[in-house]
Design a protein around this motif. Structure first.
Motif, mmCIF file in Angstrom:
data_model
loop_
_atom_site.group_PDB
_atom_site.id
_atom_site.type_symbol
_atom_site.label_atom_id
_atom_site.label_comp_id
_atom_site.label_asym_id
_atom_site.label_seq_id
_atom_site.Cartn_x
_atom_site.Cartn_y
_atom_site.Cartn_z
ATOM 1 N N UNK A 42 -5.894 8.740 0.562
ATOM 2 C CA UNK A 42 -6.164 9.151 -0.808
ATOM 3 C C UNK A 42 -6.340 10.662 -0.881
ATOM 4 N N UNK A 43 -5.948 11.203 -2.005
ATOM 5 C CA UNK A 43 -6.123 12.624 -2.258
ATOM 6 C C UNK A 43 -5.337 13.017 -3.487
ATOM 7 N N UNK A 44 -5.619 14.160 -3.994
ATOM 8 C CA UNK A 44 -4.928 14.662 -5.179
ATOM 9 C C UNK A 44 -4.024 15.832 -4.778
ATOM 10 N N UNK A 45 -2.857 15.968 -5.439
ATOM 11 C CA UNK A 45 -1.979 17.108 -5.147
ATOM 12 C C UNK A 45 -2.736 18.421 -5.323
ATOM 13 N N UNK A 46 -2.537 19.322 -4.389
ATOM 14 C CA UNK A 46 -3.188 20.625 -4.456
ATOM 15 C C UNK A 46 -4.562 20.648 -3.814
ATOM 16 N N UNK A 47 -5.155 19.471 -3.576
ATOM 17 C CA UNK A 47 -6.467 19.392 -2.946
ATOM 18 C C UNK A 47 -6.266 19.348 -1.436
ATOM 19 N N UNK A 48 -7.044 20.120 -0.699
ATOM 20 C CA UNK A 48 -6.880 20.169 0.751
ATOM 21 C C UNK A 48 -7.653 19.075 1.476
ATOM 22 N N UNK A 49 -8.285 18.186 0.724
ATOM 23 C CA UNK A 49 -9.019 17.073 1.336
ATOM 24 C C UNK A 49 -8.273 15.769 1.101
ATOM 25 N N UNK A 50 -8.359 14.882 2.073
ATOM 26 C CA UNK A 50 -7.803 13.543 1.976
ATOM 27 C C UNK A 50 -8.843 12.578 2.527
ATOM 28 N N UNK A 51 -8.747 11.316 2.139
ATOM 29 C CA UNK A 51 -9.631 10.291 2.653
ATOM 30 C C UNK A 51 -8.789 9.121 3.135
ATOM 31 N N UNK A 52 -9.171 8.559 4.265
ATOM 32 C CA UNK A 52 -8.555 7.329 4.753
ATOM 33 C C UNK A 52 -9.507 6.202 4.387
ATOM 34 N N UNK A 53 -9.012 5.269 3.590
ATOM 35 C CA UNK A 53 -9.854 4.184 3.078
ATOM 36 C C UNK A 53 -9.297 2.840 3.523
ATOM 37 N N UNK A 54 -10.176 1.936 4.003
ATOM 38 C CA UNK A 54 -9.702 0.572 4.242
ATOM 39 C C UNK A 54 -9.315 -0.032 2.914
ATOM 40 N N UNK A 55 -8.130 -0.584 2.833
ATOM 41 C CA UNK A 55 -7.629 -1.147 1.583
ATOM 42 C C UNK A 55 -7.673 -2.665 1.633
ATOM 43 N N UNK A 56 -7.275 -3.224 2.754
ATOM 44 C CA UNK A 56 -7.276 -4.684 2.886
ATOM 45 C C UNK A 56 -7.433 -5.041 4.353
ATOM 46 N N UNK A 57 -8.535 -5.658 4.681
ATOM 47 C CA UNK A 57 -8.795 -6.119 6.028
ATOM 48 C C UNK A 57 -9.297 -7.552 5.939
ATOM 49 N N UNK A 58 -8.444 -8.544 6.199
ATOM 50 C CA UNK A 58 -8.893 -9.942 6.097
ATOM 51 C C UNK A 58 -10.130 -10.193 6.965
ATOM 52 N N UNK B 148 4.033 -7.275 -0.232
ATOM 53 C CA UNK B 148 3.376 -6.352 0.693
ATOM 54 C C UNK B 148 2.080 -6.983 1.199
ATOM 55 N N UNK B 149 1.275 -7.520 0.292
ATOM 56 C CA UNK B 149 0.023 -8.153 0.692
ATOM 57 C C UNK B 149 0.221 -9.404 1.520
ATOM 58 N N UNK B 150 1.320 -10.108 1.304
ATOM 59 C CA UNK B 150 1.595 -11.313 2.078
ATOM 60 C C UNK B 150 1.996 -10.978 3.507
ATOM 61 N N UNK B 151 2.859 -9.999 3.687
ATOM 62 C CA UNK B 151 3.398 -9.687 5.018
ATOM 63 C C UNK B 151 2.544 -8.710 5.811
ATOM 64 N N UNK B 152 1.811 -7.839 5.142
ATOM 65 C CA UNK B 152 1.030 -6.818 5.838
ATOM 66 C C UNK B 152 -0.442 -7.165 5.669
ATOM 67 N N UNK B 153 -1.095 -7.480 6.769
ATOM 68 C CA UNK B 153 -2.462 -7.997 6.689
ATOM 69 C C UNK B 153 -3.523 -6.903 6.721
ATOM 70 N N UNK B 154 -3.280 -5.825 7.400
ATOM 71 C CA UNK B 154 -4.265 -4.750 7.502
ATOM 72 C C UNK B 154 -3.665 -3.491 6.899
ATOM 73 N N UNK B 155 -4.388 -2.903 5.945
ATOM 74 C CA UNK B 155 -3.859 -1.726 5.255
ATOM 75 C C UNK B 155 -4.908 -0.627 5.184
ATOM 76 N N UNK B 156 -4.442 0.588 5.331
ATOM 77 C CA UNK B 156 -5.253 1.776 5.100
ATOM 78 C C UNK B 156 -4.575 2.575 4.002
ATOM 79 N N UNK B 157 -5.363 3.211 3.175
ATOM 80 C CA UNK B 157 -4.820 4.019 2.093
ATOM 81 C C UNK B 157 -5.253 5.464 2.305
#
Length: 135
Positions: free
Chosen positions: A96-112, A85-94
């Motif tokens: 994040x959040x917990x089940x039942x929680x109404x909030x989520x976060x978009x986090x940069x995971x890997x940006x060369x 996955x890390x070899x073929x996909x260069x830019x990733x967003x994750x």
């Protein structure tokens, strides 16, 4: 995919979700057979990546994530698929959040080329509204 790209004028290839069919076709107890799944994902990405590159297009792939239940809330999760996955996909967003929680976060995971981390300082909080998650 190559025939579709040749016949049409596509600028984006979307694969949603790459991991779900593999998880369904390689049914195993949790935390087992990860190498087989990773090999299958690497093989698929290895076929898709050159096609997307050849036609000067962009690719968007969604993946499931896995977490170690022994780590509890300290585990930030990792993408299913291993190093391929890390070899073929260069830019990733994750997302994040917990089940039942109404909030989520978009986090940069890997940006060369960009200092990146999963800290809240670099994330964008999303809130659940009637029409889905919004910033």
């Amino acid at each position: 995919l190559a025939r579709l790209m040749e016949d049409g004028n596509y600028g984006l290839v979307v694969v949603d979700s790459l991991t779900l069919p593999i998880k369904q076709e390689v049914p195993v107890p949790p935390r087992q057979n990860f190498p087989t799944r990773a090999s299958a994902i690497n093989a698929l990405l290895g076929r898709i990546s050159p096609i997307v590159k050849h036609y000067n297009s962009a690719g968007l792939v969604t993946l499931h994530e896995t977490s170690d239940p022994a780590q509890g809330h300290y585990d930030t999760g990792d993408f299913v698929g291993g190093s391929g996955v890390g070899f073929h996909i260069k830019y990733m967003l994750q997302l994040k959040g917990k089940p039942g929680n109404k909030k989520r976060w978009v986090c940069p995971y890997r940006f060369p080329g960009k200092k990146s981390s999963n800290t809240k300082g670099e994330s964008e909080e999303l809130k659940l509204k009637e029409n889905g998650f919004v910033p």
